[in-house]
Design an enzyme around this catalytic site. Structure first.
Site, PDB file in Angstrom:
ATOM      1  N   THR A 338       0.817  -1.213   0.000  1.00 32.13           N
ATOM      2  CA  THR A 338       0.000   0.000   0.000  1.00 32.13           C
ATOM      3  C   THR A 338       0.851   1.264   0.000  1.00 32.13           C
ATOM      4  O   THR A 338       2.069   1.224   0.135  1.00 32.13           O
ATOM      5  CB  THR A 338      -0.951   0.007   1.212  1.00 32.13           C
ATOM      6  OG1 THR A 338      -0.185  -0.262   2.402  1.00 32.13           O
ATOM      7  CG2 THR A 338      -2.005  -1.063   1.062  1.00 32.13           C
ATOM      8  N   ASP A 339       0.159   2.413  -0.125  1.00 32.19           N
ATOM      9  CA  ASP A 339       0.828   3.718  -0.200  1.00 32.19           C
ATOM     10  C   ASP A 339       0.787   4.447   1.137  1.00 32.19           C
ATOM     11  O   ASP A 339       0.839   5.674   1.183  1.00 32.19           O
ATOM     12  CB  ASP A 339       0.149   4.589  -1.267  1.00 32.19           C
ATOM     13  CG  ASP A 339       0.081   3.888  -2.615  1.00 32.19           C
ATOM     14  OD1 ASP A 339       1.114   3.363  -3.038  1.00 32.19           O
ATOM     15  OD2 ASP A 339      -1.002   3.854  -3.212  1.00 32.19           O
ATOM     16  N   SER A 364       0.972   8.792   4.998  1.00 33.44           N
ATOM     17  CA  SER A 364       0.389   8.740   3.659  1.00 33.44           C
ATOM     18  C   SER A 364       1.490   9.146   2.685  1.00 33.44           C
ATOM     19  O   SER A 364       1.999  10.258   2.750  1.00 33.44           O
ATOM     20  CB  SER A 364      -0.806   9.691   3.547  1.00 33.44           C
ATOM     21  OG  SER A 364      -1.267   9.734   2.215  1.00 33.44           O
ATOM     22  N   ARG A 365       1.849   8.218   1.787  1.00 36.77           N
ATOM     23  CA  ARG A 365       3.013   8.464   0.936  1.00 36.77           C
ATOM     24  C   ARG A 365       2.710   9.342  -0.265  1.00 36.77           C
ATOM     25  O   ARG A 365       3.623   9.887  -0.862  1.00 36.77           O
ATOM     26  CB  ARG A 365       3.595   7.118   0.466  1.00 36.77           C
ATOM     27  CG  ARG A 365       4.093   6.271   1.628  1.00 36.77           C
ATOM     28  CD  ARG A 365       4.886   5.060   1.183  1.00 36.77           C
ATOM     29  NE  ARG A 365       5.279   4.271   2.339  1.00 36.77           N
ATOM     30  CZ  ARG A 365       4.674   3.185   2.760  1.00 36.77           C
ATOM     31  NH1 ARG A 365       3.606   2.754   2.111  1.00 36.77           N
ATOM     32  NH2 ARG A 365       5.073   2.531   3.829  1.00 36.77           N
ATOM     33  N   VAL A 366       1.444   9.434  -0.648  1.00 37.32           N
ATOM     34  CA  VAL A 366       1.114  10.259  -1.814  1.00 37.32           C
ATOM     35  C   VAL A 366       0.001  11.255  -1.531  1.00 37.32           C
ATOM     36  O   VAL A 366      -0.229  12.159  -2.327  1.00 37.32           O
ATOM     37  CB  VAL A 366       0.705   9.383  -3.027  1.00 37.32           C
ATOM     38  CG1 VAL A 366       1.825   8.511  -3.469  1.00 37.32           C
ATOM     39  CG2 VAL A 366      -0.541   8.576  -2.718  1.00 37.32           C
TER      40      VAL A 366
END
Length: 512
Positions: A338-339, A364-366
C-alpha cells in the site's frame, strides 16, 4: 428379385451423411475424491486455472490446481450429490460476476447472487474476478483528494483518489468505523462505494447495512458479502468480486472507493484452501504466494489518465493485528503493497481518543500531493507537533517541575488532541475542518478550558454556520487561505470567544 448391388463407397457415403457434424466434443472429468470442499477430478483436458466447472444440479466449482494427472477444484456452492465417479464438465468461462448500473444499493454474493429482497439483477456485462492491473502508461499521478470527513486523517494522513491506504490495528479499535464514516462522507462527492465484507458474522453485516441505510449511503454503495457461515472459497473470492464491480464503474470514467474488511480473514480463507489443495506452505505456515494474493488485488487500485476515461479506484484495505504486532507476516505484506497506513492504537482507544490514530506510525506516501491547499496551510506542522506532544506527555509523567515552554506545549497538545476527537458518524466538510484546525494550531484555543474544547467546537461550528456562512462558502470555493480569509477567521473566533466566557479558563486560574 435380383439382389441390389450396393458398393462400399456408397455405403460409407450413406453412413457419413447421417452424422451430425455440428456436434462438438465436450470436456468432462470423473470425480476421484471429494471432501472439505475440495474436489479432485481426473480428466477435464484443457481446463484453465480460474475456470468455472459445472458440478451438476446447479452446483459450481473453481479450478485452481492443474496437475498432470488430476485437477483440484474448490466447490463454490453446496455439492452434496457428488460421489466418486460423478461426472463434472467444463464451462469454458473464467470466473466472472454479472454487473449492471442497478447493482448500486444492493447486497450481492461474490458470485453475483443478490442477498437482499430487491429481486434479481439482469447483468449488463460480466466482469472477470481476476484481471491484470492497468499499466503505468494508462495511469496518472494522484492529485485529487478523497475527503474522509475525519479531521485527523484529512489534516495529517490525507488520502487521494487512486491511492491504497491501509487501515491497521487490533480488534475493537475502530477500523471499520473509519471506513464506514468515509463512505458516509461521500454523499455529495460523486463517488461510487463498494464495501466488501469478508468472514464477518451475519448479525454484524446486517448492522453495517442498517447504518448505511440510516445515513442514505446505500444510495451510492454496493455491498459484497461473504460471511463467516459461507465457504472459504467465497471468502477468498469476495475482494476480487468487489474489485470487478469497481472496475465496471471505472470503465465508465467514475471514481470508486472500495473497502476490504478485512484482508486478514481473506488470507486465512486462502490458507485453508491452499492447504486443502496440498499446496506447499511457506513462511509462518502460510502459503508462500499469499503476498501475490494481495498484491494482484491491490494493484488494481489506480487513477487512469484522461485518454483512458479518467476514473479512479481508491482502496482502503483493513488488516487486524494481534497485540499491536505490525511486524507480523500479513501486516508487513500489506504495508509493503500500500501507499501508507492509518495505525489505530489500543492504548489511545482505551484512553478515550476517537479515532485512536497513532500519528507517529501513520503515514500517507502520496496523499499530501492531493491534499486541499487550505487544509495543508493550516495543518502543515500539526502532525509533527502532535507526535512530539505524545513523546513529551509520556516524559512529563516522571517530572513534576516543568518549565513554562514545556507546560505551554503540553497544554496546546492536549487541546489539539481534544479537537481531533470526533464521532465516526459525524463527518465534517472541508471548510468546517479548516475553520476548526485553524483555531487550534494558531493558538486561539489556548484560553479555552481543556475539558470544554469539545463543547467549544460544537458551539463554534453552529455559530460560524449561522453568522459567517459566506466565509465558509468562500473557503470551499477557493480551497486555499489568503490573508483576507485568515483575518476573517481570526475575527470570527475572537468574536465567538467573547460571547462565550463560560468556556474560557477562569481568570484566577490563569493568574496562578
Amino acid at each position: 428379385m435380383p439382389k441390389k448391388d450396393v458398393s462400399l463407397a456408397k455405403l460409407i457415403d450413406h453412413l457419413v451423411s447421417d452424422i451430425d457434424l455440428t456436434t462438438t466434443a465436450e470436456s468432462v472429468g470423473a470425480v476421484i475424491s471429494f471432501g472439505d470442499g475440495v474436489i479432485t477430478v481426473k480428466g477435464l483436458d484443457g481446463v484453465q486455472s480460474g475456470e468455472l466447472v459445472d458440478l451438476g444440479q446447479d452446483a459450481y466449482g473453481l479450478a485452481l490446481n492443474l496437475k498432470k494427472e488430476s485437477v483440484g477444484i474448490v466447490a463454490l456452492t453446496p455439492a452434496e450429490h457428488l460421489t466418486a465417479g460423478s461426472t463434472v464438465r467444463r464451462t469454458g468461462r473464467i470466473l466472472s460476476i454479472g454487473v449492471e448500473d442497478a447493482i448500486v444499493g444492493r447486497t450481492v454474493s461474490p458470485l453475483g447472487k443478490t442477498l437482499d429482497k430487491g429481486g434479481t439483477l439482469k447483468p449488463k456485462k460480466y466482469m472477470p474476478l481476476e484481471r491484470v492491473a492497468p499499466g503505468v502508461m494508462t495511469r496518472q499521478s494522484v492529485s485529487v483528494p478523497l475527503q474522509t470527513g475525519v479531521k485527523a486523517i484529512d489534516a495529517m494522513i490525507p488520502i487521494g483518489r487512486g491511492q491504497r491506504e491501509l487501515i491497521i490495528g487490533d480488534r475493537f479499535t475502530g477500523k471499520t468505523s473509519i471506513a464506514l464514516g468515509t463512505i458516509i462522507n461521500q454523499a455529495d462527492q460523486d463517488i461510487i462505494c463498494v464495501y466488501v465484507s469478508i468472514g464477518q458474522k451475519r448479525a454484524g453485516l446486517a448492522q453495517t447495512i442498517n447504518i448505511l441505510q440510516k445515513h442514505q449511503a446505500m444510495d451510492y454503495t454496493v455491498v459484497v458479502a461473504a460471511t463467516a457461515s459461507d465457504t472459504a472459497a467465497q471468502q477468498f473470492l469476495a475482494p476480487y468480486a468487489g474489485s470487478a464491480i469497481a472496475e465496471y464503474f471505472l470503465e465508465q470514467g467514475k471514481d470508486v472507493l472500495i473497502i476490504y474488511d478485512d484482508l486478514s480473514k481473506h488470507a486465512q480463507a486462502y490458507r485453508e484452501i491452499s492447504l486443502l489443495l496440498r499446496r506447499p506452505p511457506g513462511r509462518e505456515a502460510y502459503p508462500g504466494d499469499v503476498f501475490y494474493l494481495h498484491s494482484r488485488l491491490l494493484e488494481r487500485a489506480c487513477r487512469l489518465n484522461e485518454a483512458n476515461g479518467g476514473g479512479s479506484i481508491t482502496a482502503l484495505p483493513i488488516i487486524e493485528t494481534k497485540a499491536g504486532d505490525v511486524s507480523a507476516y500479513i501486516p508487513t505484506n500489506v504495508i509493503s503493497i500500500t501507499d501508507g497506513q492509518i495505525y489505530l492504537e489500543t492504548d489511545l482507544f482505551n484512553a478515550g481518543m476517537r479515532p485512536a490514530i497513532n500519528v507517529g506510525l501513520s503515514v500517507s506516501r502520496v496523499g499530501s500531493a492531493a491534499q486541499v491547499k487550505a487544509i495543508k496551510q493550516v495543518a502543515g506542522s500539526m502532525k509533527l507537533d502532535l507526535a512530539q506532544f505524545r513523546e513529551l506527555e509520556a516524559f512529563a509523567q516522571f517530572s513534576s517541575d516543568l518549565d513554562e515552554h514545556t507546560k505551554t506545549q503540553l497544554e496546546r497538545g492536549m487541546r489539539i488532541s481534544n479537537i481531533l476527537k470526533q464521532g465516526w458518524d459525524e463527518p465534517l466538510k472541508m471548510n468546517e475542518e479548516v475553520a476548526i484546525i485553524f483555531a487550534a494550531v494558531k493558538g486561539y484555543l489556548d484560553q479555552v478550558a481543556i475539558d470544554k474544547v469539545p463543547q467549544w467546537e460544537k458551539l463554534y461550528l453552529a455559530y460560524i454556520e449561522k453568522t459567517h456562512r459566506s466565509l465558509l462558502s468562500q473557503i470551499a470555493k477557493e480551497q486555499k487561505l489568503n490573508d483576507a480569509l485568515e483575518l476573517k477567521l481570526k475575527e470570527a473566533i475572537e468574536a465567538f470567544n467573547d460571547i462565550h466566557p463560560e468556556l474560557m479558563i477562569a481568570k484566577e486560574t490563569k493568574d496562578n
